[in-house]
Each structure stands twice: as structure tokens, then as C-alpha cells.
Design a protein around this motif. Structure first.
Motif, short mmCIF file in Angstrom:
data_model
loop_
_atom_site.label_atom_id
_atom_site.label_comp_id
_atom_site.label_asym_id
_atom_site.label_seq_id
_atom_site.Cartn_x
_atom_site.Cartn_y
_atom_site.Cartn_z
N UNK A 6 0.84 -1.20 0.00
CA UNK A 6 0.00 0.00 0.00
C UNK A 6 0.87 1.25 0.00
N UNK A 7 1.95 1.22 0.77
CA UNK A 7 2.88 2.36 0.80
C UNK A 7 3.54 2.56 -0.56
N UNK A 8 3.92 1.48 -1.23
CA UNK A 8 4.51 1.60 -2.56
C UNK A 8 3.52 2.24 -3.53
N UNK A 9 2.26 1.82 -3.45
CA UNK A 9 1.25 2.40 -4.33
C UNK A 9 1.04 3.87 -4.02
N UNK A 10 1.02 4.22 -2.74
CA UNK A 10 0.82 5.62 -2.36
C UNK A 10 1.96 6.50 -2.87
N UNK A 11 3.16 5.94 -2.92
CA UNK A 11 4.32 6.68 -3.41
C UNK A 11 4.43 6.70 -4.94
N UNK A 12 3.53 6.00 -5.62
CA UNK A 12 3.57 5.94 -7.07
C UNK A 12 4.52 4.90 -7.62
N UNK A 13 5.04 4.03 -6.75
CA UNK A 13 6.01 3.02 -7.17
C UNK A 13 5.37 1.71 -7.59
N UNK A 14 4.06 1.57 -7.38
CA UNK A 14 3.37 0.33 -7.75
C UNK A 14 2.02 0.72 -8.32
N UNK A 15 1.83 0.43 -9.60
CA UNK A 15 0.58 0.76 -10.27
C UNK A 15 -0.17 -0.51 -10.63
N UNK A 16 -1.44 -0.36 -10.91
CA UNK A 16 -2.30 -1.50 -11.23
C UNK A 16 -2.98 -1.24 -12.57
N UNK A 17 -2.49 -1.82 -13.65
CA UNK A 17 -3.14 -1.62 -14.95
C UNK A 17 -4.52 -2.28 -14.97
N UNK A 18 -5.54 -1.51 -15.24
CA UNK A 18 -6.91 -2.02 -15.33
C UNK A 18 -7.35 -1.97 -16.78
N UNK A 19 -7.75 -3.10 -17.31
CA UNK A 19 -8.16 -3.17 -18.71
C UNK A 19 -9.60 -2.73 -18.91
N UNK A 20 -10.46 -3.06 -17.93
CA UNK A 20 -11.87 -2.77 -18.12
C UNK A 20 -12.62 -2.85 -16.80
#
Length: 317
Positions: free
Chosen positions: A276-290
Motif C-alpha cells: 500500500x505504501x509503494x502504491x501511495x508513493x507511485x512506485x506500484x501501479x495496477x493496470x486495469x483493462x476494463x
């Protein structure tokens, strides 16, 4: 203290079988007890495990079974004297919850310890898909002992788990050669991987790219080719892990992990805050197709079953 509506809707399996047999039903959401919160679901993550869990009868699991392990939304009610996994919480706070039951819903009660503040950098469909794939990827790297400076082989690099592995490996200075179809090479490169096409001759192509020893292999594809090539290229079988070929793991002495296994569950719970911390820092993204409407859950699973959704899928009430 609540702003929830008196009636909610959720998907349940009333018989063992595929998603097309599930039912979308109305249900009452009771007031949360101490240690619980109610979440108004704004997105639910769509995962293969959601369907596999109710495809056939399971010991200790009784019908009807509410569907969905992972959600993002807003807190609509809080049990007495209750804090969530990330600390204090108020009505209206944006949160995510992972390893819950019944997330394919408009509203759901969940254990507060499984709830965390939502990373503000992610949309709700993205946030609803962060932790299942993220914790799986983290465990794959951990059990193989992948270390900075090493080169590893990743089967299924352009899939949801694969893309999380690529990002987490890049942050640790681990070089990843990842299998994918040629049409998905740019996605592998986007997250720091070196793409290689699967199919006949894969082992030789990997050797040409590696330039040195393949230290470990991570299989998110589950094919015989993935296991065979891993066995050919990695000297230590303890450094080969699969999340999709349990039979081959038992037969060939490699590691199999799954969220239903106690050791895996403990690890995945422990690593939640880090991801969660990585995502908050912009270091972990989640590609969503649809994103699908919530009432189209079976259609989302039909696309997921093709094996090529192009990213994560979400259900949006």
C-alpha cells in the motif's frame, strides 16, 4: 452510526459451478459488530480465485457462498471501539479490503483488521485490484530468494501477477526476463522487464538474453513449457516457484504457493502495508483493462477466462 442504505445487493453462488450459475440477490446488511466495518463498495477486484473457490464442492464450505475477495470503497458504518488495519477510521473514509468474503456487492461487512486506508494515487478499480496480485507477486519473489543483481525468469510476465512482479523486482534491482506474446512486449518493457516470446526454443532464447545464470524462475502461467524450461535453466529447484501448476510442483520438487495455504496467508497479510505504501508513493501501479457494471459479473469472468484480458478487471456498482 451509519449512512448505509437498508438493502444491498451481492453475488452469491447458490450451487457449485461456473459464474453463469451465480445469483445477484438482495440482502440486508446488519449493523457492524465490534471489530467490523461496513464498506459501501465502489469497485470489486475480479480474480480467477473468485470463480475457482465455488466451482466444485469444498470441505467446510456451505452454500450459498458470497463471492469476492477484494474491494475498494467508503466506510459507511463502524462497529463500537473499532480501528482498521491502518489505524483510526471515520465514516466516509476511502478504504480497501483484502481477503474478505462477499466483495461482489453494493455494501459488505468485513473484519476491520483486513481494512486499510486506500492509496490516494489509485482509482477505486485500481485499488480494488492491488493486494491479491501484489501479495502473490511479493511472495513469489520472497520464496525464491530473488536478490539485487540477479537475473530471474518470469513466465506470464504480461499477466496481472506478472506485471506486479516486474514492478517489485525493478524496485529491488532484480533483472527480469519475462515471457509474453509479442503483442504484449511493450507492457513487459513498460515495467522494466526484458520480453521474450514463449513457444518452441524458449530456453535457448532466454540463454541468449541472460548472458549469465538464471538464478530463479517464477511461473505465473502454469504451462508444462514454463515448468520444463525453468527446470532446464535453474540449477536449484528450491528457487523455482509456481502459482498455477500444483501437480508439476509435487511431481518435480518445485515450490507451489497459494493464498489458501497457511504460510502464504501469513506472508500476504504481513506484506499488505508495504505494498500500500509503494502504491501511495507511485512506485506500484495496477493496470486495469476494463470495468464492468456489478450486475455483469459473469461477463467479466468470461473475459477473464480467455487468459488475455490485457490487465485487471473490476466490477463497479
Amino acid at each position: 452510526m451509519s449512512v448505509s442504505t437498508p438493502r444491498a445487493r451481492q453475488w452469491v453462488a447458490t450451487a457449485w459451478g461456473p459464474p453463469d450459475s451465480w445469483e445477484f440477490v438482495e440482502h440486508d446488511t446488519p449493523s457492524p459488530q465490534k471489530g467490523e466495518v461496513t464498506i459501501r463498495v465502489l469497485a470489486a477486484g475480479v480474480n480467477p480465485a473468485d470463480a475457482k473457490h465455488v466451482a466444485v464442492p469444498r470441505t467446510g464450505l456451505e452454500l450459498p457462498v458470497p463471492i469476492g475477495y477484494e474491494v475498494s470503497g467508503e466506510v459507511s458504518a463502524i462497529g463500537a471501539d473499532t480501528r482498521i488495519g491502518s489505524g483510526a477510521v471515520d465514516i466516509g473514509d476511502e478504504v480497501i479490503a483484502f481477503r474478505v468474503r462477499g466483495g461482489y456487492a453494493t455494501e459488505v461487512n468485513v473484519p476491520a483488521e483486513k481494512v486499510f486506508a486506500k492509496p490516494s494515487t489509485l482509482t477505486h478499480p485500481e485499488a480494488a485490484n492491488l493486494l491479491l496480485v501484489g501479495t502473490t507477486a511479493a511472495e513469489m519473489l520472497a520464496v525464491t530468494g530473488a536478490a539485487p543483481g540477479e537475473t530471474i525468469l518470469l513466465h506470464g510476465a504480461s499477466g496481472a501477477v506478472g506485471m506486479s512482479v516486474l514492478q517489485q523486482a525493478r524496485l529491488r534491482g532484480i533483472r527480469v526476463i519475462g515471457t509474453a506474446s509479442e503483442t504484449r512486449f511493450d507492457e513487459v518493457r513498460r515495467f522494466g522487464g526484458i520480453p521474450v516470446e514463449y513457444g518452441p526454443g524458449l530456453a535457448d532464447r532466454v540463454r541468449d538474453l541472460a548472458g549469465d545464470l538464471i538464478a530463479a524462475a517464477l511461473d505465473a502461467a502454469g504451462t508444462d513449457e514454463a515448468v520444463d524450461v525453468s527446470l532446464e535453466l535453474v540449477r536449484d529447484r528450491r528457487r523455482i516457484v509456481t502459482i498455477a501448476a500444483a501437480g508439476r510442483a509435487e511431481a518435480d520438487g518445485i515450490t507451489f504457493i497459494a493464498g489458501s495455504m497457511p504460510a502464504s496467508a501469513r506472508f500476504r497479510d504481513e506484506v499488505r502495508s508495504e505494498l500500500i505504501a509503494l502504491a501511495q508513493n507511485g512506485d506500484l501501479v495496477v493496470p486495469v483493462a476494463r470495468a464492468f457494471p456489478l450486475d455483469e459479473a459473469p461477463a467479466a469472468h468470461r473475459l477473464l477466462a480467455t487468459g488475455h484480458p490485457g490487465g485487471k478487471l473490476a466490477l463497479v456498482p
